[in-house]
Design a protein around this motif. Structure first.
Motif, PDB file in Angstrom:
ATOM      1  N   SER A 116       1.642   0.184  -6.351  1.00  0.00           N
ATOM      2  CA  SER A 116       2.240   1.513  -6.494  1.00  0.00           C
ATOM      3  C   SER A 116       3.467   1.601  -5.599  1.00  0.00           C
ATOM      4  O   SER A 116       4.363   2.391  -5.832  1.00  0.00           O
ATOM      5  CB  SER A 116       1.225   2.597  -6.121  1.00  0.00           C
ATOM      6  OG  SER A 116       0.854   2.449  -4.771  1.00  0.00           O
ATOM      7  N   LYS A 117       3.527   0.749  -4.567  1.00  0.00           N
ATOM      8  CA  LYS A 117       4.683   0.757  -3.675  1.00  0.00           C
ATOM      9  C   LYS A 117       5.771  -0.157  -4.257  1.00  0.00           C
ATOM     10  O   LYS A 117       5.465  -1.133  -4.950  1.00  0.00           O
ATOM     11  CB  LYS A 117       4.251   0.294  -2.277  1.00  0.00           C
ATOM     12  CG  LYS A 117       3.520  -1.032  -2.267  1.00  0.00           C
ATOM     13  CD  LYS A 117       2.702  -1.271  -1.011  1.00  0.00           C
ATOM     14  CE  LYS A 117       1.918  -2.576  -1.131  1.00  0.00           C
ATOM     15  NZ  LYS A 117       0.927  -2.800  -0.125  1.00  0.00           N
ATOM     16  N   GLU A 118       7.015   0.174  -3.923  1.00  0.00           N
ATOM     17  CA  GLU A 118       8.127  -0.634  -4.420  1.00  0.00           C
ATOM     18  C   GLU A 118       8.266  -1.853  -3.515  1.00  0.00           C
ATOM     19  O   GLU A 118       8.859  -1.788  -2.453  1.00  0.00           O
ATOM     20  CB  GLU A 118       9.400   0.206  -4.342  1.00  0.00           C
ATOM     21  CG  GLU A 118      10.386  -0.109  -5.447  1.00  0.00           C
ATOM     22  CD  GLU A 118      11.701   0.587  -5.191  1.00  0.00           C
ATOM     23  OE1 GLU A 118      12.668  -0.124  -4.910  1.00  0.00           O
ATOM     24  OE2 GLU A 118      11.732   1.823  -5.251  1.00  0.00           O
ATOM     25  N   LEU A 119       7.687  -2.942  -3.924  1.00  0.00           N
ATOM     26  CA  LEU A 119       7.621  -4.120  -3.064  1.00  0.00           C
ATOM     27  C   LEU A 119       7.885  -5.376  -3.890  1.00  0.00           C
ATOM     28  O   LEU A 119       7.398  -5.495  -5.008  1.00  0.00           O
ATOM     29  CB  LEU A 119       6.216  -4.186  -2.436  1.00  0.00           C
ATOM     30  CG  LEU A 119       5.777  -5.479  -1.766  1.00  0.00           C
ATOM     31  CD1 LEU A 119       6.558  -5.730  -0.483  1.00  0.00           C
ATOM     32  CD2 LEU A 119       4.282  -5.431  -1.431  1.00  0.00           C
ATOM     33  N   ILE A 120       8.666  -6.282  -3.318  1.00  0.00           N
ATOM     34  CA  ILE A 120       8.892  -7.578  -3.976  1.00  0.00           C
ATOM     35  C   ILE A 120       8.117  -8.621  -3.160  1.00  0.00           C
ATOM     36  O   ILE A 120       8.193  -8.622  -1.929  1.00  0.00           O
ATOM     37  CB  ILE A 120      10.397  -7.949  -3.956  1.00  0.00           C
ATOM     38  CG1 ILE A 120      11.227  -6.873  -4.663  1.00  0.00           C
ATOM     39  CG2 ILE A 120      10.641  -9.316  -4.576  1.00  0.00           C
ATOM     40  CD1 ILE A 120      12.731  -6.985  -4.423  1.00  0.00           C
ATOM     41  N   ILE A 121       7.345  -9.491  -3.831  1.00  0.00           N
ATOM     42  CA  ILE A 121       6.711 -10.598  -3.098  1.00  0.00           C
ATOM     43  C   ILE A 121       7.344 -11.896  -3.585  1.00  0.00           C
ATOM     44  O   ILE A 121       7.170 -12.293  -4.734  1.00  0.00           O
ATOM     45  CB  ILE A 121       5.178 -10.627  -3.273  1.00  0.00           C
ATOM     46  CG1 ILE A 121       4.547  -9.284  -2.884  1.00  0.00           C
ATOM     47  CG2 ILE A 121       4.578 -11.732  -2.399  1.00  0.00           C
ATOM     48  CD1 ILE A 121       3.027  -9.265  -2.873  1.00  0.00           C
ATOM     49  N   SER A 122       8.097 -12.523  -2.693  1.00  0.00           N
ATOM     50  CA  SER A 122       8.833 -13.745  -3.035  1.00  0.00           C
ATOM     51  C   SER A 122       8.253 -14.897  -2.236  1.00  0.00           C
ATOM     52  O   SER A 122       8.352 -14.916  -1.010  1.00  0.00           O
ATOM     53  CB  SER A 122      10.310 -13.517  -2.684  1.00  0.00           C
ATOM     54  OG  SER A 122      11.005 -14.741  -2.730  1.00  0.00           O
ATOM     55  N   GLY A 123       7.625 -15.832  -2.925  1.00  0.00           N
ATOM     56  CA  GLY A 123       7.032 -16.981  -2.229  1.00  0.00           C
ATOM     57  C   GLY A 123       6.053 -16.563  -1.147  1.00  0.00           C
ATOM     58  O   GLY A 123       5.950 -17.228  -0.124  1.00  0.00           O
TER      59      GLY A 123
END
Ligand code: MLC
Ligand code: AMP
Length: 512
Positions: A406-413
């Motif tokens: 629901s949070k605006e979050l990017i998970i990169s590697g």
């Protein structure tokens, strides 16, 4: 109980057994315990008292481990910092946490020297001073410590053991406060459900500054009396070779690591002998079903996926029995951890229905450092609202699936990036009028940080200039991998930027 005290007891039991083999140098449990005592004496000599924050920004090296356990031994609060943080990021973490001591290496000291000069309350200790370094060096300081120093573990239970900063939706990182009880209870729960034993040989390829590499992998291995083979950085060829050569039993990684391992597996001939392996564990980001299946087809090992976060360490895990593991599911709540799935009206939903994942248990952190409002917003009674969206299997009402955030979050590697922080940096560039940052699908990193910018008229600044501008100010993993210049950002009738439109339109695109 004090976490470092618990590990010291294990160390005394295992004595001359190798605890950590760091890039071919072996440290026995006795060596580890002796060094932690030595470092503890140093910290006390430098004035560290119960509750003092001690920040560590060191590349992965054995001194990091001696230090982090020593900080906890003397009742200090350990603050592991990402090795990639730049000077301004360091300024924020050291001043926000009110750190008393800062341990770093010569290269990073030089990078942040100017900023450190302005932080009068922080004493900096340089582990391997370069010629230009003016601050105190670790070796000289260690030589001056009391050889008869005895540890008394003045912090325990609900006292803080560590503060780990996680990025925040507002662009300002929040320090998650973890107590000794949080860490010990979670370590014990994982020990039980993953069948850790002193026969285990863990291959450790993760960074040490996150929950994953530090509390789950390193402490998990030490608590079990296992031997930990530690690589300074992840390399897929070396990983497969080491598993065979050292007869490893456990590996932990993020999906990007497993994707790279699978690619390498397909290239290498002959294949590594995996007969010693007990379990491949994955987490920190969603593991795609295709990767789960392809890894099993290639290696005959079904990855064990688990779910966690900085604020609650580990929350759920698939079972150790491989047939109980299921693609796309993160398994069941750990012993002592409760999970609820809650609607946006704060009501429990029925199994099968998606809602926000709420967590309660001894694993749940003590709140955000000096952010009482943020802490209050994140809790309902003792339930921590994770911001992750998931559902429980209608078949048993318990098996957990994570489907989004629901949070605006990017998970990169496996690294978390909040768009606001990157947008703020881009918008501080004189040529940028406005910026929107989103995560676009990426084969290697899962998601890649991607920026869309509207420029002030007639400016010659290029996308590469903007990427460079970010690299000077932000850790590398946060920097956009692609920048697209636009005449205007898409907005709805209310004027709100429509990031979904950008994601839909540019997924699969390769602009830079
Ligand atoms: C490095 N780079 C990344 C990146 N890591 N870019 C995007 N995302 C990442 N994760 C950039 C560098 O800045 C550099 O940029 C280039 O990629 C190559 O750098 P590198 O150092 O060679 O990268 P590499 O060693 O290949 O690292 C990739 C990785 C690493 C996947 C091995 O990122 C990693 O170990 N990730 C794991 C993080 C982790 O432990 N997360 C757990 C969080 S705890 P340039 O431009 O300079 O070339 C948590 C809770 C839980 O989430 O549940 O576990
Ligand atoms: P961090 O703030 O770095 O601790 O990241 C925690 C976040 O990583 C969680 O809130 C989830 O969004 C995500 N995460 C961790 N493990 C998994 C997993 N197995 N599947 C999906 N998301 C995960």
């Amino acid at each position: 109980m004090n976490l470092a005290g618990v590990i010291s007891e294990v160390a005394r039991r295992y004595g001359d057994k190798p605890a950590i083999v760091f890039e071919n140098t072996t440290y026995t449990y006795n060596d580890l315990d002796r060094q932690v005592r030595h470092y503890s004496a140093l910290l006390v000599r430098l004035g560290v008292r119960r509750g003092d924050r001690v920040a560590i920004q060191l590349p992965k090296r054995i001194e990091f481990i001696f230090l982090e356990l020593a900080v906890m031994s003397v009742g200090g609060v350990m603050l592991p910092l990402n090795t990639d943080y730049q000077a301004e990021e360091i300024r924020y973490f050291l001043s926000d946490s009110g750190s008393r001591l800062f341990f770093t290496d010569g290269r990073r000291f030089e990078r942040s020297q100017e900023v450190l000069g302005t932080l009068r309350q922080v004493i900096t200790v340089v582990v391997d001073p370069t010629d230009g370094a003016t601050s105190m060096g670790l070796k000289t300081e260690l030589d001056n410590t009391d050889p008869n120093f005895e540890r008394v573990y003045p912090a325990a239970g609900d006292d803080l053991a560590a503060i780990l900063y996680t990025s925040g939706t507002t662009g300002k990182s929040k320090g998650a406060m973890l107590s000794h009880t949080n860490l010990i209870s979670n370590m014990k729960a994982l020990h039980e459900i993953w069948d850790w034993s002193d026969r285990d040989i863990l291959l450790h390829v993760l960074p040490l500054f996150h929950v994953h590499g530090l509390f789950v992998a390193l402490h998990g291995g030490l608590y079990a009396g296992a031997t930990i083979i530690m690589h300074e950085r992840f390399d897929p060829v070396k990983t497969w070779e080491t598993i065979e050569k050292e007869k490893c039993t456990v590996l932990m990684g993020v999906p990007t690591i497993y994707r790279r391992l699978l690619n390498q597996w397909q290239l290498s001939e002959p294949k590594a002998d995996l007969s010693s392996m007990r379990v491949f564990i994955c987490g920190s980001a969603p593991l795609l079903e295709t990767l789960f299946n392809r890894f099993e087809q290639a290696t005959s090992f079904r990855i064990l996926e688990r779910y966690g976060m900085t604020e609650a360490v580990m929350v759920a895990s698939n079972p150790i029995e491989p047939t109980g593991r299921k693609a796309k599911s993160v398994g069941y709540a750990l012993p002592g951890v409760e999970i609820r799935i809650v609607s946006n009206r704060d009501e429990d939903v029925v199994p099968g229905q998606v809602g926000e994942v709420w967590v309660r248990g001894d694993n749940v952190f003590q709140g955000y450092w000096q952010m009482s409002e943020k802490t209050a917003e994140s809790f309902e009674d003792k339930w921590f609202k994770t911001g992750d969206l998931g559902f429980q299997d209608p078949l048993d009402g318990r098996r957990l699936f994570i489907v989004g955030r629901s949070k605006e979050l990017i998970i990169s590697g496996g690294e978390n990036v909040y768009p606001k922080e990157i947008e703020d940096v881009l918008e501080s560039h004189h040529a940028v009028k406005e910026a929107a940052v989103v995560g676009l699908p990426d084969d290697d990193f899962g998601e890649k940080v991607s920026a869309f910018v509207v420029m002030n008229t007639d400016d010659k600044t290029s996308p590469d200039d903007l990427i460079l501008f970010c690299k000077e100010r932000l850790a590398g993993y946060k920097c956009p991998k692609m920048v697209v210049m636009m005449d205007a950002l898409p907005r709805n009738a209310m004027g709100k930027i429509q990031k979904n439109e950008l994601v839909e339109k540019f997924s699969g695109a390769n602009h830079s």
